[in-house]
Each structure stands twice: as structure tokens, then as C-alpha cells.
Design a protein around this motif. Sequence first.
Motif, PDB file in Angstrom:
ATOM      1  N   ILE A 186       0.750  -1.211   0.160  1.00  0.00           N
ATOM      2  CA  ILE A 186       0.060   0.037   0.062  1.00  0.00           C
ATOM      3  C   ILE A 186       1.095   1.295   0.024  1.00  0.00           C
ATOM      4  N   ALA A 187       0.730   2.020  -0.643  1.00  0.00           N
ATOM      5  CA  ALA A 187       1.554   3.579  -0.888  1.00  0.00           C
ATOM      6  C   ALA A 187       0.763   4.468  -0.114  1.00  0.00           C
ATOM      7  N   LEU A 188       1.618   5.538   0.513  1.00  0.00           N
ATOM      8  CA  LEU A 188       1.134   6.602   1.434  1.00  0.00           C
ATOM      9  C   LEU A 188       1.682   7.685   0.414  1.00  0.00           C
ATOM     10  N   LYS A 189       1.091   8.550  -0.282  1.00  0.00           N
ATOM     11  CA  LYS A 189       1.317   9.627  -0.913  1.00  0.00           C
ATOM     12  C   LYS A 189      -0.100  10.498  -1.193  1.00  0.00           C
ATOM     13  N   ASP A 190       0.556  11.903  -1.414  1.00  0.00           N
ATOM     14  CA  ASP A 190      -0.582  12.783  -1.487  1.00  0.00           C
ATOM     15  C   ASP A 190      -1.724  12.766  -0.462  1.00  0.00           C
ATOM     16  N   ASP A 191      -1.138  12.712   0.693  1.00  0.00           N
ATOM     17  CA  ASP A 191      -2.332  12.606   1.758  1.00  0.00           C
ATOM     18  C   ASP A 191      -3.429  11.564   1.372  1.00  0.00           C
ATOM     19  N   GLN A 192      -3.124  10.495   1.069  1.00  0.00           N
ATOM     20  CA  GLN A 192      -4.011   9.140   0.963  1.00  0.00           C
ATOM     21  C   GLN A 192      -3.369   7.787   0.880  1.00  0.00           C
ATOM     22  N   PHE A 193      -3.822   6.737   1.120  1.00  0.00           N
ATOM     23  CA  PHE A 193      -3.564   5.561   1.171  1.00  0.00           C
ATOM     24  C   PHE A 193      -3.840   5.088  -0.433  1.00  0.00           C
ATOM     25  N   ALA A 194      -3.134   4.497  -0.908  1.00  0.00           N
ATOM     26  CA  ALA A 194      -3.564   3.605  -2.367  1.00  0.00           C
ATOM     27  C   ALA A 194      -3.112   2.329  -2.390  1.00  0.00           C
ATOM     28  N   PRO A 195      -4.066   1.210  -2.394  1.00  0.00           N
ATOM     29  CA  PRO A 195      -5.535   1.672  -2.300  1.00  0.00           C
ATOM     30  C   PRO A 195      -6.178   2.066  -1.073  1.00  0.00           C
ATOM     31  N   LYS A 196      -7.380   2.544  -1.109  1.00  0.00           N
ATOM     32  CA  LYS A 196      -7.971   2.936   0.235  1.00  0.00           C
ATOM     33  C   LYS A 196      -8.836   1.509   1.042  1.00  0.00           C
ATOM     34  N   THR A 197      -9.072   0.506   0.303  1.00  0.00           N
ATOM     35  CA  THR A 197      -9.640  -0.345   0.835  1.00  0.00           C
ATOM     36  C   THR A 197      -8.762  -1.629   0.186  1.00  0.00           C
ATOM     37  N   VAL A 198      -8.515  -2.663   1.397  1.00  0.00           N
ATOM     38  CA  VAL A 198      -7.751  -3.950   1.056  1.00  0.00           C
ATOM     39  C   VAL A 198      -8.145  -4.955   1.653  1.00  0.00           C
ATOM     40  N   THR A 199      -8.036  -6.264   0.911  1.00  0.00           N
ATOM     41  CA  THR A 199      -8.535  -7.553   1.627  1.00  0.00           C
ATOM     42  C   THR A 199      -7.399  -8.308   1.367  1.00  0.00           C
ATOM     43  N   VAL A 200      -6.909  -9.095   2.514  1.00  0.00           N
ATOM     44  CA  VAL A 200      -5.775  -9.932   2.484  1.00  0.00           C
ATOM     45  C   VAL A 200      -6.398 -11.262   3.202  1.00  0.00           C
ATOM     46  N   THR A 201      -5.529 -12.271   3.171  1.00  0.00           N
ATOM     47  CA  THR A 201      -6.061 -13.597   4.071  1.00  0.00           C
ATOM     48  C   THR A 201      -5.143 -13.585   5.214  1.00  0.00           C
ATOM     49  N   LYS A 202      -5.503 -14.248   6.459  1.00  0.00           N
ATOM     50  CA  LYS A 202      -4.853 -14.276   7.531  1.00  0.00           C
ATOM     51  C   LYS A 202      -3.382 -14.757   7.131  1.00  0.00           C
ATOM     52  N   GLY A 203      -2.387 -14.060   7.919  1.00  0.00           N
ATOM     53  CA  GLY A 203      -0.998 -14.683   7.576  1.00  0.00           C
ATOM     54  C   GLY A 203      -0.294 -14.181   6.658  1.00  0.00           C
ATOM     55  N   SER A 204      -1.150 -13.055   5.859  1.00  0.00           N
ATOM     56  CA  SER A 204      -0.501 -12.026   4.877  1.00  0.00           C
ATOM     57  C   SER A 204       0.412 -10.893   5.550  1.00  0.00           C
ATOM     58  N   THR A 205       1.180 -10.552   4.667  1.00  0.00           N
ATOM     59  CA  THR A 205       2.123  -9.368   5.309  1.00  0.00           C
ATOM     60  C   THR A 205       1.690  -8.073   4.553  1.00  0.00           C
ATOM     61  N   VAL A 206       1.364  -6.940   5.153  1.00  0.00           N
ATOM     62  CA  VAL A 206       0.973  -6.027   4.482  1.00  0.00           C
ATOM     63  C   VAL A 206       2.099  -4.844   4.700  1.00  0.00           C
ATOM     64  N   ARG A 207       2.498  -4.328   3.641  1.00  0.00           N
ATOM     65  CA  ARG A 207       3.822  -3.436   3.504  1.00  0.00           C
ATOM     66  C   ARG A 207       3.489  -2.041   3.076  1.00  0.00           C
ATOM     67  N   TRP A 208       3.411  -1.204   3.811  1.00  0.00           N
ATOM     68  CA  TRP A 208       3.271   0.343   3.379  1.00  0.00           C
ATOM     69  C   TRP A 208       4.525   1.111   3.072  1.00  0.00           C
ATOM     70  N   VAL A 209       4.464   1.698   1.839  1.00  0.00           N
ATOM     71  CA  VAL A 209       5.713   2.210   1.228  1.00  0.00           C
ATOM     72  C   VAL A 209       5.331   3.896   1.216  1.00  0.00           C
ATOM     73  N   TRP A 210       6.238   4.630   1.705  1.00  0.00           N
ATOM     74  CA  TRP A 210       6.034   6.107   1.564  1.00  0.00           C
ATOM     75  C   TRP A 210       6.559   6.682   0.186  1.00  0.00           C
ATOM     76  N   LYS A 211       5.940   7.425  -0.436  1.00  0.00           N
ATOM     77  CA  LYS A 211       6.021   7.955  -1.593  1.00  0.00           C
ATOM     78  C   LYS A 211       5.983   9.500  -1.625  1.00  0.00           C
ATOM     79  N   GLY A 212       6.528  10.410  -2.322  1.00  0.00           N
ATOM     80  CA  GLY A 212       6.319  11.894  -2.104  1.00  0.00           C
ATOM     81  C   GLY A 212       7.176  12.224  -0.945  1.00  0.00           C
ATOM     82  N   LYS A 213       6.693  13.508  -0.600  1.00  0.00           N
ATOM     83  CA  LYS A 213       7.716  14.098   0.528  1.00  0.00           C
ATOM     84  C   LYS A 213       7.103  14.226   1.710  1.00  0.00           C
ATOM     85  N   ALA A 214       5.792  14.209   1.924  1.00  0.00           N
ATOM     86  CA  ALA A 214       4.836  14.604   3.165  1.00  0.00           C
ATOM     87  C   ALA A 214       5.289  13.502   4.237  1.00  0.00           C
ATOM     88  N   PRO A 215       5.298  13.579   5.463  1.00  0.00           N
ATOM     89  CA  PRO A 215       5.374  12.886   6.441  1.00  0.00           C
ATOM     90  C   PRO A 215       3.969  12.049   6.708  1.00  0.00           C
TER      91      PRO A 215
END
Length: 109
Positions: free
Chosen positions: A31-60
Motif C-alpha cells: 500500500i502506498a502513502l502519497k499525496d495525503d492518501q492510502f493507495a488503495p483505500k480498501t484492501v482485503t488479504v488472507t490471515k497470515g499475509s504481510t501488508v507493506r506500506w511504502v512512503w512516496k512523495g515528500k510529506a510525512p
Amino acid sequence: MRRPAVVLSGLTAATISAVLAVSAFGATKTIALKDDQFAPKTVTVTKGSTVRWVWKGKAPHNVTVVSGPVKFSSKTQTKGSFSKMLMKKGVYKIVCTIHPGMNLTLKVK
């Protein structure tokens, strides 16, 4: 000579099924964090999955669970990534506490 080949084929099919099951269990969703939003905004995964958030852009940004089976949060950062393996089924409501309206719904089945 044919009998060992049949047994080998059966073992191969069983082995492939086991590998596919482990692959699905250990899947990673990014999932990307950029331009003050998560992309995508809704995610479905199976139990045991790893979710990885990646920062893009310059905002904290940060990743903070405000409701769900397990609470966790990342540090506030402007680059890099944060990963979490999710072992509890349920719906996680996630926000960036810096940017009002920056929301993510994460469903673990």
C-alpha cells in the motif's frame, strides 16, 4: 516401471498444492502513502499475509490502527516502508494521524 512414475506424479501434485497453500498464506500486499492518501483505500488479504506500506512523495505520514483486532502503528516518516504480518481476522480501520481524512480499511479473512 510405471508404478513409481504414478507415485512420483502423486507426490508432485501434493507438493505443488502444499507450496501454493504456503504461498497464499505468506502473501505480501503493498500500500502506498502519497499525496495525503492510502493507495488503495480498501484492501482485503488472507490471515497470515504481510501488508507493506511504502512512503512516496515528500510529506510525512504514519500508519495507525484506530480500530481492529490488533492495534499497531508505525513511526512518522517521509520515506522507507513499514510491514506487519496480520494473524488476526477482522476489519482494521487505519489512519494517518497527521492528515485528517487519510483513511484505509483493511480486511483480513
